[in-house]
Design an enzyme around this catalytic site. Structure first.
Site, short mmCIF file in Angstrom:
data_model
loop_
_atom_site.label_atom_id
_atom_site.label_comp_id
_atom_site.label_asym_id
_atom_site.label_seq_id
_atom_site.Cartn_x
_atom_site.Cartn_y
_atom_site.Cartn_z
N GLU A 23 26.54 54.26 13.07
CA GLU A 23 27.68 53.69 13.80
C GLU A 23 27.86 54.47 15.09
OE1 GLU A 23 31.04 54.98 14.34
OE2 GLU A 23 30.47 56.97 13.68
N SER A 52 32.00 61.00 13.37
CA SER A 52 31.65 61.15 14.78
C SER A 52 30.85 62.43 15.00
CB SER A 52 32.91 61.10 15.65
OG SER A 52 32.56 60.86 17.00
N HIS A 108 34.47 54.39 13.63
CA HIS A 108 35.59 54.83 14.45
C HIS A 108 36.79 53.88 14.41
CE1 HIS A 108 32.61 57.58 16.08
NE2 HIS A 108 33.55 58.18 16.80
#
Length: 235
Positions: A135, A12, A203
């Protein structure tokens, strides 16, 4: 960091740090689990993620090493203070958007974070033949289309040799009934590189551990991803 390399791992927002360390020092960094958010899950997700982690760091796998697709996954969000059981299971399926095989340097990260450091010295330049793995999480269809278009106008898709899209946690399709990979294909238009979607380094749980800058083989036809060399390459 270059003289005394350590293991740097996360996902992230940490993408910016991982990519910067790799770009500025040549040290291999890793896109993978976080201590609490990943290993703090209930069984079996913590165990599955830990196996992928130990495969890379502790077992010294013989190369080539093929990432084993999990049988199931989850994107459930349960309040940490109320979580008393494992999250629900969903049968796992990867999606081949375009068949083919490619070998190249792996550049992987969270797309929203990548956009925030784009064009700076800390972001590795996408080179001809690279395999890009992106992503994201909790985005709307409109926002995701904007992020994909950002890559498109920067001619990223004209350079890469292969594309991998991770699962999107809690995606809001805004009534379009489209999956993220379908929106990405609309942005791409015509393309000829292998493209594999809904892959488990993102995630959701469980999560792979993947070395940034390493050489991998993407076989979108057979839906396999194989680590060929764990040593980072700097262009």
């Amino acid at each position: 960091m270059k003289d005394n390399p350590k293991i740097f791992i996360g996902y992230s927002d940490v993408s910016s740090i991982l990519l910067a360390i790799y770009q500025m020092t040549g040290v291999t960094t890793f896109y993978g689990p976080a201590l609490v958010a990943s290993f703090g899950e209930f069984e079996p997700y913590n165990e599955m993620t830990f196996k992928y982690f130990t495969d890379i760091f502790m077992e010294n796998p013989n190369l080539p090493y093929e990432f084993e697709k999990p049988y199931f996954w989850t994107e459930d969000n349960i309040d940490w203070e109320k979580q008393k059981k494992s999250e629900n299971k969903t049968e796992n399926k990867w999606v081949t958007c375009n068949k083919g095989v490619a070998k190249g340097r792996l550049i992987i990260g969270n797309l929203n974070t990548i956009a925030s450091i784009w064009g700076r010295v800390y972001m590795p330049k996408i080179e001809k033949g690279d395999i890009l793995f992106i992503e994201d999480t909790q985005k709307t269809a409109a926002m995701l289309e904007r992020l994909f278009s950002f890559l498109n106008v920067n001619q990223v898709f004209e350079k890469i040799g292969g594309l991998i899209l991770g699962k999107h946690e809690n995606f809001n399709d805004q009534g379009t009934l489209k999956h993220p990979y379908q929106i990405l294909e609309e942005v791409l238009g015509e393309y000829n590189f292998p493209f594999l979607a809904e892959v488990d380094c993102c995630h959701t749980h469980p999560m792979f551990t993947m070395p940034i800058g390493a050489t991998i083989e993407l076989n979108a036809s057979k839906q396999t991803i194989t680590l060929l060399s764990s040593k980072a390459k700097i262009s």
